[in-house]
Design a protein around this motif. Structure first.
Motif, PDB file in Angstrom:
ATOM      1  N   SER A 483     -19.373  11.050  -2.713  1.00 18.00           N
ATOM      2  CA  SER A 483     -20.237  10.402  -1.777  1.00 18.00           C
ATOM      3  C   SER A 483     -20.155   8.911  -1.391  1.00 18.00           C
ATOM      4  O   SER A 483     -20.387   8.256  -0.552  1.00 18.00           O
ATOM      5  CB  SER A 483     -21.617  10.808  -1.907  1.00 18.00           C
ATOM      6  OG  SER A 483     -21.882  12.310  -1.655  1.00 18.00           O
ATOM      7  N   THR A 484     -19.410   8.448  -2.509  1.00 20.29           N
ATOM      8  CA  THR A 484     -19.069   6.974  -2.382  1.00 20.29           C
ATOM      9  C   THR A 484     -18.117   6.492  -1.470  1.00 20.29           C
ATOM     10  O   THR A 484     -17.972   5.375  -1.060  1.00 20.29           O
ATOM     11  CB  THR A 484     -18.547   6.264  -3.870  1.00 20.29           C
ATOM     12  OG1 THR A 484     -17.182   7.099  -3.917  1.00 20.29           O
ATOM     13  CG2 THR A 484     -19.332   6.563  -5.227  1.00 20.29           C
ATOM     14  N   LEU A 485     -17.515   7.506  -0.663  1.00 18.99           N
ATOM     15  CA  LEU A 485     -16.736   7.382   0.299  1.00 18.99           C
ATOM     16  C   LEU A 485     -17.500   7.155   1.674  1.00 18.99           C
ATOM     17  O   LEU A 485     -16.871   6.613   2.702  1.00 18.99           O
ATOM     18  CB  LEU A 485     -15.776   8.295   0.627  1.00 18.99           C
ATOM     19  CG  LEU A 485     -14.805   8.694  -0.429  1.00 18.99           C
ATOM     20  CD1 LEU A 485     -13.713  10.086  -0.098  1.00 18.99           C
ATOM     21  CD2 LEU A 485     -13.641   7.625  -0.568  1.00 18.99           C
ATOM     22  N   LEU A 486     -18.908   7.343   1.719  1.00 22.76           N
ATOM     23  CA  LEU A 486     -19.927   7.116   2.798  1.00 22.76           C
ATOM     24  C   LEU A 486     -20.124   5.559   2.647  1.00 22.76           C
ATOM     25  O   LEU A 486     -21.560   5.262   2.586  1.00 22.76           O
ATOM     26  CB  LEU A 486     -20.933   7.983   2.864  1.00 22.76           C
ATOM     27  CG  LEU A 486     -20.579   9.461   2.685  1.00 22.76           C
ATOM     28  CD1 LEU A 486     -21.859  10.161   2.582  1.00 22.76           C
ATOM     29  CD2 LEU A 486     -19.603   9.991   3.837  1.00 22.76           C
ATOM     30  N   THR A 487     -19.245   4.805   2.922  1.00 16.24           N
ATOM     31  CA  THR A 487     -19.384   3.159   2.523  1.00 16.24           C
ATOM     32  C   THR A 487     -20.573   2.671   3.844  1.00 16.24           C
ATOM     33  O   THR A 487     -20.190   3.002   4.912  1.00 16.24           O
ATOM     34  CB  THR A 487     -18.252   2.556   2.257  1.00 16.24           C
ATOM     35  OG1 THR A 487     -17.432   2.440   3.493  1.00 16.24           O
ATOM     36  CG2 THR A 487     -17.409   3.057   1.172  1.00 16.24           C
ATOM     37  N   HIS A 488     -20.701   1.297   3.593  1.00 16.31           N
ATOM     38  CA  HIS A 488     -21.397   0.708   4.294  1.00 16.31           C
ATOM     39  C   HIS A 488     -20.442   0.261   5.675  1.00 16.31           C
ATOM     40  O   HIS A 488     -20.746   0.301   6.528  1.00 16.31           O
ATOM     41  CB  HIS A 488     -22.241  -0.575   3.889  1.00 16.31           C
ATOM     42  CG  HIS A 488     -23.660  -0.181   2.952  1.00 16.31           C
ATOM     43  ND1 HIS A 488     -24.715   0.562   3.700  1.00 16.31           N
ATOM     44  CD2 HIS A 488     -23.756  -0.088   1.763  1.00 16.31           C
ATOM     45  CE1 HIS A 488     -25.425   0.723   2.883  1.00 16.31           C
ATOM     46  NE2 HIS A 488     -25.069   0.525   1.470  1.00 16.31           N
ATOM     47  N   PRO A 489     -19.223  -0.319   5.251  1.00 15.75           N
ATOM     48  CA  PRO A 489     -18.396  -0.798   6.086  1.00 15.75           C
ATOM     49  C   PRO A 489     -17.754   0.444   6.935  1.00 15.75           C
ATOM     50  O   PRO A 489     -17.700   0.169   8.489  1.00 15.75           O
ATOM     51  CB  PRO A 489     -17.230  -1.145   5.325  1.00 15.75           C
ATOM     52  CG  PRO A 489     -17.640  -1.659   4.001  1.00 15.75           C
ATOM     53  CD  PRO A 489     -18.853  -0.793   3.749  1.00 15.75           C
TER      54      PRO A 489
END
Length: 503
Positions: A483-489
């Motif tokens: 889920s770290t791929l769901l980044t703010h950028p």
């Protein structure tokens, strides 16, 4: 049905990250919904949710069109209920490729925990009634009883097709079924328990999703698996050989974009005369059940409701088939009378005739446009955005296509140049991120809905492909690692484009 202007993401729940080797309805699912909300998306599209068999296709190898896939049950959620000990939950061992579902290992690993959870549930059930479970079993009895018995008998018969079971059971003789029901009582309850927990967890996730202002597009595959509770329970709905109970004909499509010899799916085709005689009762219940857990329904292989391609059983390719007319207009009229407004989206891809278009337009079902198919011909191609109508859905690609990056890497120089020119570039090399270029093109179109696979947001190449229709083995396995791929950028970039084009 007319849609509000919106956009969304196509991602099947099996593709969520999880330490148990397959996506589930736990924490990662909720994190994905939060990402949709933050990025301004209003739609989440999924594939069929049924329990899968051979090669785990959610379209052609489901054991039931009504049941849910137990592999999607979150073990962590079961632990929160006290049905499992969270300290004893171990991740899938030696999971060397977290971006691929290893189904045999996942089934064995999760299966042991699901059995433990049931044992705990069963023990408590002996001392006091579980009213939600009892209510669930009563509400779903029209399909649940036969499904649970079917799955239990399938296990007892080592996965053999149901027509190879004991003849009295294969032909559903009442006395034989009653005896088996009594003999296998506990295991039958186990399969009902799995469905109870699946739908409980899915209902909670759907409420969370809808409360965020996000609609779920579900999927109905037009055909069902031969070795399924659907065919075993109601063989008269299908064209079967009366003696062997094998399919008389099997479904597929003639040669097309995906395969020079066509696609031979292996599913039995319907006996539409019998279905008409019952006023399409089985189909209507199927739609009604699907709409209990999704908001809209994408009808896969919509053209099969106007005419379907049937191939004699035993053929090794789809070449020697024939088109047979189906009563699609009568069916959708009856469905509308029973259910009212029909939140139906038509998968109108493949060999589409004027008759198919007339059926789609008669009921105002939105059709699909695929950007990957738009280029390489002249300016009249219906998938080029300047030819769209509002009542349609544009995709960069679907679960059956390569990713946009993978597609771009294998395209001919001529098609690349066509894409570049259409996007306003002099040369293909000037396009920095082809995935985002097509996402922008989809969002800017007049189509009411714009949807793109999550793999395209991540910019993945063909290693992120979900399904290749020209092959049977190795599909339906892709998942993202964390889920770290769901980044703010990533979120900000998508929200910016979504707001720019009033989605």
């Amino acid at each position: 049905m007319h849609l509000e202007r919106a956009s969304g993401i196509l991602l099947h729940p099996t593709s969520f990250p999880s330490r148990f080797g397959i996506g589930d309805l736990g924490r990662a699912a909720y994190e994905f919904i939060d990402f949709l909300e933050r990025s301004g998306q209003k739609v989440w599209q999924i594939l069929p949710l049924g329990p899968t068999g051979y090669e785990h296709s959610p379209y052609i190898m489901n054991f039931s069109t009504f049941a849910g896939n137990p592999l999607l049950i979150s073990l962590d959620r079961l632990a929160e209920e006290g049905l499992l000990n969270s300290r004893e939950l171990l991740p899938l061992p030696d999971n060397h490729n977290p971006q691929r579902v290893d189904f045999p290992r996942v089934i064995a690993h999760k299966g042991q925990y699901l059995k433990q959870a049931f044992d705990c549930f069963w023990e408590s059930l002996q001392s006091q009634p579980n009213h939600p479970f009892e209510e669930f079993c009563q509400q779903k009895a029209s399909w649940l009883n036969d499904y649970a018995l079917f799955m239990t008998l399938l296990e007892q018969n080592d996965g053999k097709d149901w027509n190879q079971w004991e003849p009295a059971i294969a032909r559903r003789e009442p006395q034989a079924l009653q005896a088996k029901t009594e003999e296998l009582h506990t295991r039958i309850i186990y399969h009902k328990f799995l469905q109870f927990k699946f739908f409980e967890q899915w209902s909670q996730l759907r409420r969370y999703t809808n409360n965020k202002g996000i609609k779920i597009i579900g999927d109905i595959s037009i055909y069902v698996c031969y070795n399924s509770a659907d065919v075993w329970f109601a063989p008269n709905n299908f064209q079967l050989h009366p003696e062997t109970l094998n399919p008389a004909y099997i479904a597929g499509v003639p040669p097309d974009y995906f395969s020079a010899t066509g696609q031979l799916w292996g599913n039995p085709v319907y006996d539409w005369d019998e279905l008409k005689r019952t006023n399409f009762a089985w189909w209507i219940e199927r739609f009604r059940a699907t709409l209990e857990y999704v908001d809209w329904v994408r009808v896969d292989h919509f053209r099969g409701f106007e005419a379907y391609w049937r191939v004699p059983f035993g053929e090794t390719s789809a070449l020697n088939g024939e088109w047979v007319t189906a009563p699609g207009a009568e069916f959708f009229e009856s469905l509308g009378q029973q259910l009212g407004s029909l939140p139906v989206l038509a998968e109108d891809l493949g060999i589409i005739t004027p008759e198919v278009e007339e059926l789609r337009d008669r009921f105002e079902f939105p059709g699909m446009k695929i950007l990957m198919f738009a280029f390489g011909e002249d300016s009249r191609h219906p998938y080029l955005p300047h030819n769209y109508t509002r009542n349609s859905i544009v995709y960069t690609g679907t679960h059956d296509n390569d990713t946009t990056v993978g597609w771009w890497q294998t395209m001919s120089p001529e098609i690349r140049q066509h894409v570049a020119g259409y996007l306003g570039y002099a040369f293909p090399e000037a396009i920095e991120d082809i995935n985002w270029a097509l996402i922008r093109l989809a969002l800017s179109s007049i189509a009411d809905l714009a949807i793109f696979p999550f793999q395209d947001l991540l910019g993945l190449d063909n290693r992120g492909r979900m399904n290749d229709p020209s092959t049977n083995a190795g599909n339906w396995r892709w998942r993202y690692e964390s889920s770290t791929l769901l980044t703010h950028p990533l979120c900000d970039r998508l929200r910016y484009l979504t707001q720019m084009y009033s989605r």
